[in-house]
Scaffold this motif. Structure first.
Motif, short mmCIF file in Angstrom:
data_model
loop_
_atom_site.label_atom_id
_atom_site.label_comp_id
_atom_site.label_asym_id
_atom_site.label_seq_id
_atom_site.Cartn_x
_atom_site.Cartn_y
_atom_site.Cartn_z
N ASP A 22 0.81 -1.22 0.00
CA ASP A 22 0.00 0.00 0.00
C ASP A 22 0.84 1.27 0.00
O ASP A 22 0.38 2.33 -0.42
CB ASP A 22 -0.94 0.00 1.22
CG ASP A 22 -1.96 -1.13 1.17
OD1 ASP A 22 -2.33 -1.54 0.05
OD2 ASP A 22 -2.38 -1.60 2.25
N SER A 23 2.09 1.17 0.47
CA SER A 23 2.91 2.38 0.59
C SER A 23 3.54 2.81 -0.73
O SER A 23 4.13 3.89 -0.82
CB SER A 23 4.02 2.15 1.63
OG SER A 23 4.78 1.00 1.33
N LEU A 24 3.43 1.96 -1.78
CA LEU A 24 3.97 2.31 -3.08
C LEU A 24 2.85 2.41 -4.10
O LEU A 24 2.06 1.48 -4.25
CB LEU A 24 4.97 1.25 -3.56
CG LEU A 24 6.32 1.16 -2.85
CD1 LEU A 24 7.13 0.01 -3.42
CD2 LEU A 24 7.10 2.46 -2.98
N THR A 25 2.80 3.52 -4.81
CA THR A 25 1.88 3.65 -5.93
C THR A 25 2.65 3.42 -7.22
O THR A 25 3.89 3.44 -7.24
CB THR A 25 1.23 5.05 -5.96
OG1 THR A 25 2.27 6.04 -5.98
CG2 THR A 25 0.37 5.27 -4.74
N THR A 30 1.15 8.21 -10.55
CA THR A 30 1.03 9.17 -9.46
C THR A 30 0.59 10.51 -10.02
O THR A 30 1.07 10.94 -11.07
CB THR A 30 2.39 9.32 -8.75
OG1 THR A 30 2.83 8.04 -8.30
CG2 THR A 30 2.28 10.26 -7.57
N ALA A 40 7.53 11.99 -5.44
CA ALA A 40 6.70 11.00 -4.76
C ALA A 40 7.44 9.68 -4.58
O ALA A 40 7.34 9.05 -3.52
CB ALA A 40 5.41 10.79 -5.54
N VAL A 41 8.18 9.23 -5.60
CA VAL A 41 8.85 7.93 -5.47
C VAL A 41 9.94 7.98 -4.40
O VAL A 41 10.20 6.97 -3.73
CB VAL A 41 9.43 7.43 -6.81
CG1 VAL A 41 8.34 7.25 -7.85
CG2 VAL A 41 10.56 8.28 -7.32
N GLU A 44 7.89 7.73 -1.08
CA GLU A 44 7.27 6.42 -0.94
C GLU A 44 8.33 5.32 -0.80
O GLU A 44 8.12 4.34 -0.07
CB GLU A 44 6.37 6.15 -2.14
CG GLU A 44 5.14 7.04 -2.18
CD GLU A 44 4.23 6.70 -3.35
OE1 GLU A 44 4.57 5.79 -4.12
OE2 GLU A 44 3.18 7.36 -3.48
N ALA A 47 9.46 5.10 2.76
CA ALA A 47 8.43 4.49 3.61
C ALA A 47 8.40 2.98 3.42
O ALA A 47 8.33 2.21 4.40
CB ALA A 47 7.07 5.11 3.29
N PHE A 48 8.45 2.53 2.17
CA PHE A 48 8.42 1.09 1.91
C PHE A 48 9.68 0.41 2.43
O PHE A 48 9.63 -0.71 2.95
CB PHE A 48 8.24 0.80 0.43
CG PHE A 48 8.36 -0.66 0.10
CD1 PHE A 48 7.43 -1.57 0.59
CD2 PHE A 48 9.41 -1.13 -0.68
CE1 PHE A 48 7.55 -2.93 0.30
CE2 PHE A 48 9.53 -2.48 -0.97
CZ PHE A 48 8.59 -3.38 -0.48
#
Length: 368
Positions: A22-25, A30, A40-41, A44, A47-48
């Motif tokens: 869920d933490s990666l789109t 995006t 964003a990457v 994210e 976080a991942f």
């Protein structure tokens, strides 16, 4: 006749696998433009990375050399190289990854188990082979053990392999691995699946894209080789998923629409593997001694040198490489470089002056 057996609709109907991340789109979806997606990457990815480190580690990872072959310098070191050699050499390797599920079931995943013999008929490499004199070809091409020979050495029975995973399906012919539903003229029969219990993990976007290839893609795929491959051999995923303790597939579009990277947590930290770049120093080109790379990256303010034989969506590939940089830990051999293990790694050869890598991993190994 359409050489590919599925349309977009029934690709969607195939079952998937893994626990979604869920933490990666999807870096290509995006909101905002390419610059916003790049920011964003990075966020994210951090976080991942924290989340992924808590999933554990697989039991083992083993590296198996398959083939060293020529590859155009202008593709592998996109615009950056000042080497005089028109070709460099890359080594394709398979990773064998083993882990146990929470219920005790043993799993075996093969990453990049290329059928080298059939892969040579990829349109680009087939044309190159026909133009290359045999003595030159022998100098440029080295084959090692096959996928099945490596597994026999490791004591792994083909029926015990659960998953086949490729970062993308360029050059891949899977007929001997997963079997076919009809007679194959070029193989002289209907091959039984070498891996009868294995499923191919692939992004839905790549299957959909292969159903009707764009001209930019055609030199690198073998669509006719999929005409009689059973659809149930595939386990499509959509985005990034965790497969097991310390084993994940992260969607990294750009090199192809459905590109994906292997991410593994090991005794030395997190590693990433794909063909988005062909050398670890392509992620930190400021430390590269390859002719042109450091200067080029400094002048253009680029933080990576892409593997650009296809330029389907180059900005997305760049962003995906930044995601890979964010996930990979520094190498314990030389912290200037990252634990990024190219699935096709730049390999020095006397035939290719100016293309000897500054730093090479050569293997990714792990035992718990």
């Amino acid at each position: 006749m359409q050489p590919f057996p599925w349309n977009t609709a029934n690709v969607v109907d195939l079952p998937g696998i893994g626990t979604p991340v869920d933490s990666l789109t999807d870096p290509s979806r995006t909101p905002g433009g390419p610059g916003a997606r790049l920011a964003a990457v990075r966020a994210e990815g951090l976080a991942f990375k924290r989340e992924f480190a808590t999933t554990g580690t697989p039991d083992s990872i083993t590296t198996c050399d398959l083939v060293t072959l020529p590859y155009p310098t202008r593709f592998g070191l996109f615009r950056a190289s000042r080497a005089v050699a028109p070709f460099l050499s890359i080594t394709n390797r398979m990773l064998v990854i083993r882990w146990q599920e929470t219920d005790g079931r043993a799993r075996v995943l093969l990453f990049e188990p290329s059928d080298v013999e059939l892969g040579q008929y990829t349109p680009y490499f087939d044309r190159l082979s026909r133009r290359t004199p045999a003595p030159v070809a022998r100098l440029m091409l080295t084959r090692y053990a096959t996928v099945l020979e490596h597994l026999a050495t490791l004591g792994i029975a083909p029926q015990d392999v659960d998953y086949l995973l490729f970062d993308h399906l360029h050059t891949q012919d899977l007929r001997r691995w997963v079997g076919t539903t009809a007679y194959q003229q070029d193989l002289g029969g209907r091959p039984e699946a070498a891996f009868p219990n294995a499923k191919v993990i692939v992004q839905r976007d790549e299957l959909a894209g292969m159903a009707e290839l764009h001209p930019l893609q055609k030199a690198w795929y073998q669509p006719a080789a999929y005409r009689d491959v059973p659809p149930e051999a595939f386990l499509p995923i959509e985005g990034s998923v965790v497969l097991g303790p310390g084993v994940a597939v992260v969607k990294t579009p750009g090199h192809v629409f459905g590109n994906q990277s292997l991410v593994v947590n090991t005794s030395t930290g997190i590693w990433v593997s794909s063909e988005n770049v062909i050398a670890a120093e392509c992620l930190t080109p400021e430390h590269s001694k390859l002719p042109g790379l450091a200067r080029w990256s400094r002048e253009w303010e680029y933080e990576a040198v892409l593997n650009a034989n296809t330029i389907e969506t180059t900005a997305d590939q760049y962003n995906s490489v930044v995601l890979e940089k964010t996930l990979a830990d520094p190498s314990q051999k030389d912290p200037r470089f990252l634990q990024f293990f190219p699935s096709s790694e730049l390999t020095g050869a006397w035939t290719n002056p100016g293309t000897k890598p500054t730093f090479s991993h050569r293997a990714l190994t792990h035992t718990r």
